[in-house]
Design a protein around this motif. Structure first.
Motif, PDB file in Angstrom:
ATOM      1  N   MET A  46      21.489   8.415  31.204  1.00 29.88           N
ATOM      2  CA  MET A  46      22.217   9.114  30.145  1.00 29.88           C
ATOM      3  C   MET A  46      23.630   9.479  30.599  1.00 29.88           C
ATOM      4  N   VAL A  47      23.747   9.948  31.833  1.00 28.93           N
ATOM      5  CA  VAL A  47      25.073  10.282  32.356  1.00 28.93           C
ATOM      6  C   VAL A  47      25.930   9.024  32.464  1.00 28.93           C
ATOM      7  N   MET A  48      25.321   7.939  32.952  1.00 27.90           N
ATOM      8  CA  MET A  48      26.075   6.691  33.116  1.00 27.90           C
ATOM      9  C   MET A  48      26.476   6.072  31.770  1.00 27.90           C
ATOM     10  N   ALA A  49      25.772   6.456  30.702  1.00 25.25           N
ATOM     11  CA  ALA A  49      26.121   5.948  29.372  1.00 25.25           C
ATOM     12  C   ALA A  49      27.263   6.747  28.750  1.00 25.25           C
ATOM     13  N   MET A  50      27.582   7.893  29.355  1.00 26.72           N
ATOM     14  CA  MET A  50      28.561   8.803  28.768  1.00 26.72           C
ATOM     15  C   MET A  50      29.930   8.154  28.593  1.00 26.72           C
ATOM     16  N   ASP A  51      30.337   7.303  29.550  1.00 25.59           N
ATOM     17  CA  ASP A  51      31.663   6.693  29.445  1.00 25.59           C
ATOM     18  C   ASP A  51      31.754   5.770  28.239  1.00 25.59           C
ATOM     19  N   ASN A  52      30.662   5.099  27.911  1.00 22.35           N
ATOM     20  CA  ASN A  52      30.682   4.204  26.753  1.00 22.35           C
ATOM     21  C   ASN A  52      30.639   4.972  25.435  1.00 22.35           C
ATOM     22  N   VAL A  53      29.964   6.124  25.434  1.00 20.67           N
ATOM     23  CA  VAL A  53      29.975   6.983  24.251  1.00 20.67           C
ATOM     24  C   VAL A  53      31.395   7.467  23.984  1.00 20.67           C
ATOM     25  N   LEU A  54      32.056   7.937  25.039  1.00 17.34           N
ATOM     26  CA  LEU A  54      33.438   8.386  24.899  1.00 17.34           C
ATOM     27  C   LEU A  54      34.344   7.240  24.451  1.00 17.34           C
ATOM     28  N   ALA A  55      34.082   6.045  24.992  1.00 16.42           N
ATOM     29  CA  ALA A  55      34.930   4.889  24.673  1.00 16.42           C
ATOM     30  C   ALA A  55      34.910   4.564  23.185  1.00 16.42           C
ATOM     31  N   PHE A 330      23.962  -7.911  26.552  1.00 16.03           N
ATOM     32  CA  PHE A 330      24.523  -6.742  27.217  1.00 16.03           C
ATOM     33  C   PHE A 330      23.429  -5.738  27.572  1.00 16.03           C
ATOM     34  N   MET A 331      22.385  -5.662  26.762  1.00 14.25           N
ATOM     35  CA  MET A 331      21.234  -4.823  27.112  1.00 14.25           C
ATOM     36  C   MET A 331      20.651  -5.251  28.447  1.00 14.25           C
ATOM     37  N   GLY A 332      20.557  -6.559  28.663  1.00 15.16           N
ATOM     38  CA  GLY A 332      20.011  -7.058  29.912  1.00 15.16           C
ATOM     39  C   GLY A 332      20.973  -6.959  31.074  1.00 15.16           C
ATOM     40  N   TYR A 333      22.199  -7.411  30.867  1.00 13.72           N
ATOM     41  CA  TYR A 333      23.162  -7.510  31.970  1.00 13.72           C
ATOM     42  C   TYR A 333      23.628  -6.137  32.451  1.00 13.72           C
ATOM     43  N   ASN A 334      23.933  -5.234  31.514  1.00 18.18           N
ATOM     44  CA  ASN A 334      24.455  -3.933  31.906  1.00 18.18           C
ATOM     45  C   ASN A 334      23.412  -3.074  32.597  1.00 18.18           C
ATOM     46  N   ALA A 335      22.134  -3.278  32.289  1.00 17.50           N
ATOM     47  CA  ALA A 335      21.084  -2.548  33.008  1.00 17.50           C
ATOM     48  C   ALA A 335      21.132  -2.884  34.495  1.00 17.50           C
ATOM     49  N   VAL A 336      21.351  -4.154  34.792  1.00 14.04           N
ATOM     50  CA  VAL A 336      21.423  -4.593  36.192  1.00 14.04           C
ATOM     51  C   VAL A 336      22.665  -4.042  36.876  1.00 14.04           C
ATOM     52  N   THR A 337      23.818  -4.139  36.228  1.00 14.19           N
ATOM     53  CA  THR A 337      25.051  -3.677  36.868  1.00 14.19           C
ATOM     54  C   THR A 337      25.026  -2.170  37.101  1.00 14.19           C
ATOM     55  N   GLY A 444      36.620  -5.506  16.614  1.00 10.79           N
ATOM     56  CA  GLY A 444      35.917  -4.219  16.572  1.00 10.79           C
ATOM     57  C   GLY A 444      34.408  -4.403  16.475  1.00 10.79           C
ATOM     58  N   TYR A 445      33.964  -5.376  15.669  1.00  7.76           N
ATOM     59  CA  TYR A 445      32.528  -5.660  15.588  1.00  7.76           C
ATOM     60  C   TYR A 445      31.968  -6.017  16.967  1.00  7.76           C
ATOM     61  N   TYR A 446      32.700  -6.910  17.654  1.00  2.59           N
ATOM     62  CA  TYR A 446      32.241  -7.383  18.967  1.00  2.59           C
ATOM     63  C   TYR A 446      32.067  -6.209  19.934  1.00  2.59           C
ATOM     64  N   TYR A 447      33.075  -5.350  20.028  1.00  3.21           N
ATOM     65  CA  TYR A 447      33.012  -4.251  20.991  1.00  3.21           C
ATOM     66  C   TYR A 447      32.034  -3.163  20.563  1.00  3.21           C
ATOM     67  N   THR A 448      31.833  -2.994  19.268  1.00  2.00           N
ATOM     68  CA  THR A 448      30.846  -2.018  18.808  1.00  2.00           C
ATOM     69  C   THR A 448      29.444  -2.412  19.265  1.00  2.00           C
ATOM     70  N   PHE A 449      29.101  -3.688  19.109  1.00  5.57           N
ATOM     71  CA  PHE A 449      27.771  -4.144  19.501  1.00  5.57           C
ATOM     72  C   PHE A 449      27.598  -4.143  21.014  1.00  5.57           C
ATOM     73  N   SER A 450      28.640  -4.543  21.752  1.00  3.70           N
ATOM     74  CA  SER A 450      28.516  -4.570  23.214  1.00  3.70           C
ATOM     75  C   SER A 450      28.444  -3.150  23.781  1.00  3.70           C
ATOM     76  N   MET A 451      29.241  -2.237  23.238  1.00  2.00           N
ATOM     77  CA  MET A 451      29.218  -0.858  23.734  1.00  2.00           C
ATOM     78  C   MET A 451      27.934  -0.144  23.337  1.00  2.00           C
ATOM     79  N   ALA A 452      27.410  -0.434  22.158  1.00  2.00           N
ATOM     80  CA  ALA A 452      26.143   0.171  21.747  1.00  2.00           C
ATOM     81  C   ALA A 452      25.044  -0.183  22.745  1.00  2.00           C
ATOM     82  N   ALA A 453      25.033  -1.431  23.186  1.00  2.00           N
ATOM     83  CA  ALA A 453      24.049  -1.852  24.192  1.00  2.00           C
ATOM     84  C   ALA A 453      24.269  -1.123  25.508  1.00  2.00           C
ATOM     85  N   GLN A 454      25.533  -0.970  25.902  1.00  2.00           N
ATOM     86  CA  GLN A 454      25.841  -0.328  27.181  1.00  2.00           C
ATOM     87  C   GLN A 454      25.565   1.174  27.157  1.00  2.00           C
TER      88      GLN A 454
END
Length: 514
Positions: A46-55, A330-337, A444-454
């Motif tokens: 949850m803490v690590m997701a905070m930067d993407n929420v702010l973004a 992004f759900m898969g890749y960002n979990a690993v990173t 905007g669509y692209y980044y909304t979906f990628s950030m939602a996953a992150q």
């Protein structure tokens, strides 16, 4: 008409600062939260997701605000200066509270010695040796879990791989629980750390959009693809620099280490790079040069005025499928990173920086041949190849053990190639369905979906890793499952696969590097 490489490299220093910070942040903050403050995988996620929420909120806001700024230093430079200085200052501040928490744990617990003890345990450790650790845990729930597993073995035996992973995972949870007891008893350091972390993320959010927008401001439209490619290479260099620093300081494996050198070194580099940026980049002058050049050569940035709000049904279905694919991989890749810095030392007993470095390097090297292949195979086929390879890579990591850990270098090298295959082609497929003035909306669509996953995946993967019956080993099957699902959605895409135009070598780096 030629790109001014020197000018673009100097402009790209702002993006180098951003990538340097985020690579360091992703690598060490997760470990600090879990090991020193005792957060479980879910809450650390949850803490690590905070930067993407702010973004989601701050990147468009500061991007728009910089558009309206009229400062003698330019529209973007003031944000780069203020944001970098604040972030660097706050990042150093985080090091003090990290050191304070480490000191507190060393004073009030024996955690550091216990961590160093379990790090010496390997797949060859006998049940008798593991029983010594179980006894030290007393009647703790994790201690009981370990004891129950060990009861099926005799003292001289070694554990099978599944039980070995369960026992080790339970012991690390026990140690995190001890750290959390200290944190919850006197939470002042933790509270200040989180507040300062939040402020650091806000500071970073203030200048990302302005920094990215600076290159188009000073580069004529026909050269922006090459310019963006060069900016991405600068960002990759920043990320690699961060990984090298962690390796040199020996901070990529052990849990109870003082990260002050990493925090301070990265902050100093950020400020030094900023100084070079200010020395070499005169934004108002460069913008005026671009305007004068376009006037002299009668270059007009024409936007199509036709209304493209409505796609055909077939194209709309393809857009939804592509965006669904973006979300899934992004759900898969960002979990690993996000979790690799915790996974590699505790599951494979190895550092995480070298595998990350190899993945970065192979991705960069792969951009050129992948760009060439894409022009022949098409975007969709190349993405499907990348997704299939990424699924195979993530699945195979589940079977890697301590004794075969060297294979992680090979697998993450292939992972870099797979991710590059996806990145080179996914964003162009989205904007291919747009026309003229719709490009920004589709971006905007692209980044909304990628950030939602992150935002979601660090929390969901952390929740599953917290389950005793699954543990850390669930990380890569989890990631592989989401990437595999993206193969299915991408397989049915019918549009957005226009034949790629011939590109220069440099333009193959013109991809999203996140």
């Amino acid at each position: 008409m030629k790109l001014d490489y020197k000018k673009t490299i100097y402009v790209g220093l702002a993006f180098l600062i951003i990538s340097l910070f985020w690579q360091t942040y992703d690598a060490i903050i997760t470990k600090i939260l879990i090991d020193k403050f005792g957060l479980n995988q879910t809450w650390s996620g949850m803490v690590m997701a905070m930067d993407n929420v702010l973004a989601l909120f701050l990147l468009p806001f500061f991007g728009s605000l910089s558009d309206k700024t009229n400062h003698k230093k330019g529209k973007r430079t003031p944000y780069v200066v203020v944001g970098t200085l604040l972030a660097a200052f706050l990042f150093v501040g985080l090091s003090f509270f990290d050191a304070m928490q480490l000191k507190k744990l060393e004073t009030e617990t024996n955690l550091k010695a216990e961590y160093e003890n379990v790090e010496t345990y390997t797949e060859d450790s006998t049940v008798g040796e593991w029983r010594i650790l179980a006894l030290s845990m007393g009647t703790d729930s994790e201690g009981t879990r370990i004891t129950n597993i060990l009861n099926d073995y005799t003292l001289g035996e070694t554990l099978n791989q599944g039980d070995y992973n369960d026992v080790k995972d339970a012991y690390f949870r026990y140690l995190s629980n001890q750290a959390w007891e200290v944190t919850s008893t006197s939470p002042a350091v933790f509270i200040v750390f989180i507040v300062m972390l939040f402020l650091t993320l806000v500071a970073m959010s203030t200048f990302r959009s302005p920094a990215v927008a600076l290159m188009p401001d000073v580069t004529t439209k026909q050269l922006r693809s090459k310019g963006n490619a060069l900016i991405n290479l600068m960002g990759a260099f920043g990320g690699i620099t961060a990984i090298i620093l962690l390796t040199v300081f020996g901070l990529d494996k052990h849990s109870f280490v003082n990260y002050t050198m990493a925090f301070v070194s990265v902050s100093i580099i950020m400020v030094v790079v900023l100084a070079i940026f200010l020395w070499k980049v005169n934004e108002p002058k460069l913008v005026q040069e671009r305007i004068d050049f376009e006037k002299k050569n009668n270059i007009v940035d024409e936007e199509e005025t036709e209304n493209h709000n409505h796609l055909s049904k077939e194209k709309l279905v393809s857009l939804i499928l592509i965006l669904s694919s973006v979300f899934l991989w992004f759900m898969g890749y960002n979990a690993v990173t996000t979790k690799l810095s915790d996974y590699a030392p505790k599951v494979l007993n190895m550092g995480y920086s070298t595998p990350l470095l190899i993945a970065q390097a192979t991705a960069i090297v792969g951009f050129i041949p992948i760009g060439i292949v894409s022009s022949k195979w098409g975007r969709r086929r190349t993405i499907l190849f990348g997704v299939a390879l990424l699924t195979l890579c993530f699945t195979s990591v589940y079977f890697i053990t301590e004794s075969t850990g060297v294979l992680l270098y090979v697998v993450l090298g292939l992972t870099g190639v797979a991710w590059a295959s996806i990145n080179v082609n996914s964003y162009p497929m989205v904007v291919e369905l747009s026309k003229g003035s719709d490009v920004g909306k589709y971006t905007g669509y692209y980044y909304t979906f990628s950030m939602a996953a992150q935002i979601l995946t660090p929390i969901l993967s952390g929740f599953l890793m917290d389950m005793p019956e699954l543990g850390r080993k669930v990380l890569f099957p989890y990631s592989a499952a989401f990437v595999l699902l993206s193969f299915i959605t991408m397989f049915f895409v019918k549009h957005g696969d226009a034949k790629a135009e011939k590109r220069s070598i440099l333009e193959n780096f013109d991809v999203d590097m996140d």
